[in-house]
Design a protein around this motif. Structure first.
Motif, short mmCIF file in Angstrom:
data_model
loop_
_atom_site.label_atom_id
_atom_site.label_comp_id
_atom_site.label_asym_id
_atom_site.label_seq_id
_atom_site.Cartn_x
_atom_site.Cartn_y
_atom_site.Cartn_z
N ILE A 187 78.28 47.40 40.23
CA ILE A 187 79.27 46.54 39.80
C ILE A 187 79.47 45.98 41.07
N PRO A 188 78.84 44.57 41.26
CA PRO A 188 78.80 43.83 42.53
C PRO A 188 80.25 43.09 42.47
N PHE A 189 80.83 42.74 41.41
CA PHE A 189 82.06 42.13 41.55
C PHE A 189 83.38 42.95 42.30
N ALA A 228 83.10 36.39 51.26
CA ALA A 228 83.06 37.55 50.32
C ALA A 228 81.87 36.78 49.35
N ILE A 229 81.91 35.82 49.24
CA ILE A 229 80.71 35.00 48.29
C ILE A 229 79.37 35.22 48.74
N ASN A 230 79.39 35.13 50.34
CA ASN A 230 77.93 35.19 50.91
C ASN A 230 77.44 36.56 50.88
N ALA A 231 78.36 37.53 51.07
CA ALA A 231 77.83 39.03 50.97
C ALA A 231 77.51 39.19 49.78
N THR A 232 78.22 38.90 48.68
CA THR A 232 77.87 39.49 47.34
C THR A 232 76.85 38.93 46.69
N THR A 233 76.26 37.61 47.07
CA THR A 233 75.25 37.05 46.74
C THR A 233 73.95 38.05 47.08
N VAL A 260 74.09 41.29 47.28
CA VAL A 260 74.21 42.58 46.65
C VAL A 260 74.03 42.01 44.98
N LEU A 261 74.34 40.90 44.54
CA LEU A 261 73.84 40.44 43.25
C LEU A 261 72.49 40.23 43.06
N ILE A 262 71.52 39.90 44.00
CA ILE A 262 70.01 39.69 44.00
C ILE A 262 69.57 40.98 43.86
N ILE A 263 69.97 42.13 44.45
CA ILE A 263 69.57 43.42 44.45
C ILE A 263 70.21 44.11 43.03
N SER A 264 71.35 43.79 42.50
CA SER A 264 71.79 44.36 41.29
C SER A 264 70.74 43.87 40.24
N VAL A 265 70.52 42.50 40.19
CA VAL A 265 69.84 41.81 39.05
C VAL A 265 68.32 42.54 39.04
N TYR A 322 73.36 38.54 36.17
CA TYR A 322 74.04 39.66 36.09
C TYR A 322 74.61 40.16 34.83
N VAL A 323 75.64 39.11 34.36
CA VAL A 323 76.31 39.02 33.05
C VAL A 323 75.39 39.23 32.00
N SER A 324 74.49 38.26 32.17
CA SER A 324 73.48 38.14 30.71
C SER A 324 72.88 39.42 30.71
#
Length: 130
Positions: free
Chosen positions: A15-17, A41-46, A48-53, A112-114
């Protein structure tokens, strides 16, 4: 202690958000600066999102597309650099990277959402057909 870190990493990758909200809140409380907290927060979450996807794709299709993800990101970086050069006639690498990284946040958030929706729907179909 290792179990706590691995559990937190697993939660944030799933849950990256949640990671974004937690990081934004912590940075905003420390710095009292909304813009700095948002950007950090956006920079760090990016990342995490790449890994999550990548992990969602691995779960859904049982194949790794990490090389394709990296290739698409490189092509996007080239496009951002070319566009910046055409419009400004001079390349400011910091601005190009910031724009590229924030665009990746948008792209990987949508992916991620898709992928989550696709995964849930496909697993539900599998469960109903069995």
């Amino acid at each position: 202690m290792t179990a706590i870190f691995s559990s937190a990493a697993g939660l944030f990758i799933t849950i990256p958000f949640l990671f974004y909200i937690l990081l934004f809140t912590i940075i905003k409380q420390i710095t009292k600066n909304h813009r700095l907290a948002l950007n950090s927060a956006i920079n760090a979450t990016t990342f995490v999102l790449i890994i999550s996807v990548h992990l969602i794709i691995l779960t859904i299709w049982d194949r790794s597309f990490l090389a394709l993800i990296i290739l698409v990101m490189l092509v996007l970086a080239i496009m951002f650099t070319f566009y910046h050069w055409k419009t400004k006639e001079e390349i400011h690498y910091r601005k190009v990277f910031i724009g590229f990284w924030r665009f990746n946040f948008l792209v990987f958030s949508l992916l991620y959402v898709s992928l989550i929706l696709f995964g849930v729907i496909s697993r539900a179909k599998e469960a109903l057909t069995v």
